[in-house]
Scaffold this motif. Structure first.
Motif, short mmCIF file in Angstrom:
data_model
loop_
_atom_site.label_atom_id
_atom_site.label_comp_id
_atom_site.label_asym_id
_atom_site.label_seq_id
_atom_site.Cartn_x
_atom_site.Cartn_y
_atom_site.Cartn_z
N ASN A 268 0.83 -1.20 0.00
CA ASN A 268 0.00 0.00 0.00
C ASN A 268 0.86 1.25 0.00
O ASN A 268 1.97 1.25 0.51
N GLU B 267 -1.95 6.17 2.09
CA GLU B 267 -3.25 5.55 2.23
C GLU B 267 -3.23 4.55 3.38
O GLU B 267 -2.47 3.58 3.36
N SER C 124 -17.78 -5.65 0.06
CA SER C 124 -16.97 -4.49 -0.32
C SER C 124 -16.07 -4.01 0.82
O SER C 124 -15.02 -3.42 0.58
N ASP D 117 -11.07 -3.94 0.60
CA ASP D 117 -10.02 -2.98 0.95
C ASP D 117 -9.34 -3.30 2.28
O ASP D 117 -8.52 -2.51 2.76
N GLN E 172 -6.67 -0.76 5.94
CA GLN E 172 -7.96 -0.87 6.62
C GLN E 172 -8.07 -2.15 7.45
O GLN E 172 -7.71 -3.23 7.01
#
Length: 167
Positions: free
Chosen positions: A29, A33, A105, A109, A36
């Protein structure tokens, strides 16, 4: 007491064995950012919310590029007043928090999904690392005891993430 010690040992081992995978996920990553982490409980407004708030505070204090979200398998429309008040006394403002449904969804992430007494294996489906923190004391029945157990687990997780992020 022995069951709690065994659970903590198993949790620690799962975190230890996953540290390398977490470190690899961090490298993949961008540094700007955050990675998560998803906390999932039944209502998305009790155990997962407590975990999310304490996790995010601790990660920020340590300068870790992680950000947690809270989700529920059957979300309630609002945060229970005892949880809202308990978090408020610790400096968290969840007055605008709206519980949300845990969906595929959310996993897309996520590097890590932590569940509280929920069978979410079908949704996670091997797309992210999954750790179960089951059989913790109820937060609604005894906020302080439930919070302390969750915070203890969050602290262990943050320590593992700190070690895995070290150069």
């Amino acid at each position: 007491m022995r069951l709690i010690s065994m659970r903590n040992l198993l949790c620690s081992l799962a975190l230890l064995f996953g540290a390398q995978a977490l470190a690899q996920g961090i490298a993949a990553n961008s540094p700007r950012e955050p990675v998560q982490v998803v906390f999932v409980c039944e209502h998305g407004s009790v155990k997962s919310l407590v975990a999310m708030e304490y996790f995010n505070r601790s990660a920020q204090k340590r300068g870790l590029a992680y950000r947690a979200i809270a989700r529920g398998t059957a979300p309630e429309p609002t945060v229970p007043s005892s949880v809202r008040e308990g978090l408020r006394t610790a400096g968290f403002d969840v007055s605008h928090f709206v519980p949300r449904l845990f969906e595929a969804s959310d996993v897309a992430d996520a590097l890590l999904v932590v569940s509280f007494d929920q069978d979410i294996a079908k949704i996670v489906g091997g797309k992210a690392r999954h750790v179960a923190w089951d059989n913790l004391p109820g937060v609604l029945t005894d906020y302080a005891r439930g919070r302390d157990e969750i915070v203890g687990h969050v602290d262990e997780l943050i320590n593992e993430l700190t070690r895995s992020a070290a150069p």
